[in-house]
Design an enzyme around this catalytic site. Sequence first.
Site, PDB file in Angstrom:
ATOM      1  N   CYS A  58       0.840  -1.201   0.000  1.00  0.00           N
ATOM      2  CA  CYS A  58       0.000   0.000   0.000  1.00  0.00           C
ATOM      3  C   CYS A  58       0.874   1.249   0.000  1.00  0.00           C
ATOM      4  O   CYS A  58       1.771   1.377   0.831  1.00  0.00           O
ATOM      5  CB  CYS A  58      -0.919   0.000   1.212  1.00  0.00           C
ATOM      6  SG  CYS A  58      -2.033   1.410   1.256  1.00  0.00           S
ATOM      7  N   GLY A  64      -8.836  -6.765  -8.003  1.00  0.00           N
ATOM      8  CA  GLY A  64      -9.240  -5.735  -7.066  1.00  0.00           C
ATOM      9  C   GLY A  64     -10.505  -5.019  -7.490  1.00  0.00           C
ATOM     10  O   GLY A  64     -11.618  -5.534  -7.374  1.00  0.00           O
ATOM     11  N   ARG A  65     -10.351  -3.814  -8.043  1.00  0.00           N
ATOM     12  CA  ARG A  65     -11.499  -2.935  -8.281  1.00  0.00           C
ATOM     13  C   ARG A  65     -12.554  -3.551  -9.197  1.00  0.00           C
ATOM     14  O   ARG A  65     -13.756  -3.308  -9.009  1.00  0.00           O
ATOM     15  CB  ARG A  65     -11.011  -1.599  -8.854  1.00  0.00           C
ATOM     16  CG  ARG A  65     -10.328  -0.719  -7.811  1.00  0.00           C
ATOM     17  CD  ARG A  65      -9.605   0.441  -8.474  1.00  0.00           C
ATOM     18  NE  ARG A  65      -8.437  -0.016  -9.207  1.00  0.00           N
ATOM     19  CZ  ARG A  65      -7.828   0.697 -10.153  1.00  0.00           C
ATOM     20  NH1 ARG A  65      -8.316   1.872 -10.504  1.00  0.00           N
ATOM     21  NH2 ARG A  65      -6.747   0.215 -10.754  1.00  0.00           N
TER      22      ARG A  65
END
Length: 327
Positions: free
Chosen positions: A96, A230-231
Amino acid sequence: MLNPDAHRLSVAPMMDWTDRHCRVFHRQMTRRAMLYTEMVTAPAIVHGPKPRLLDYSDAEHPVALQLGGSDPRELAEAVRIARPWGYDEINLNCGCPSDRVQSGCFGAVLMERPSLVADCVRAMRGETDVPVTVKCRIGVDEQDPETVLPQFIEMLAGAGVRHIIIHARKAWLQGLSPKENREIPPLDHDLVVRMKQRFPDLTICINGGITNLAQVRDLLDQGLDGVMIGRAAYHDPASVLIGADALWGDSFAPDPFEVADAMRPYITAHLADGGRLHQITRHMLGLFTGRPGARGWRRVLSERASRDGAGLDVLDAALAEVQARAA
């Protein structure tokens, strides 16, 4: 014991998105994909409200807890505290790029401190019998991924890590926002494939820029052990997760209406416990993406699910928008 091929497909940990309600929703579309919690910091678990941070539904299995931190003792304590919750995996966030994690010396900044990461995972492994895994980038800032990434992997392997998830982009810790870090640094899927070839005994999974099951199959065919989405799995979950279990030879593939119906008992129990409808339905907005009536579905849930007393009647009204267009 976690199935060794559970990671053929997984849904990435995403802050503010992959909470326990989101994971239950995703589980209605796939029985097999590995689900990850939002990142939880080790200090929060050690000093904070443990049930609120760690509770989840048994229906979510297989499910992994992602931790953030850089203090080996604190991470070990967090793993020890979390042990009774029975997560299938503990994952350390080394990917991150946000300012908050940089200031706390965890996330992608740890790519610059591989020996510290090794100390962290050794300490974590000492407190659990489930796999301790790492999610990382291919490098940060001016690092050369061709050199840095294999060195980082070797350090992790030496500390006993057998499973690494690699986000196939660099993280720029200076000059790019977290959003830009998901889009601007170029992807290098080939590098991750080469890492699997270089470390054939490790489980190597790839993350970054993958939006559909055709890409998943292609990357698996190239020898990677798993793919993390992910998204796309959040914004268009039906196209990514419904039918995904075929990757394991499983025919489970409900349609979106069946998924919505399967959420009813969970929503009812949540409301009975004093929860609010929008806490669940905010994760369901993308269920009908690309289908007639999707806009009406989103509009009804967005406008009405947060109102006092909102219940299953709101879900029914939202479904009626889709059914009317499908008729």
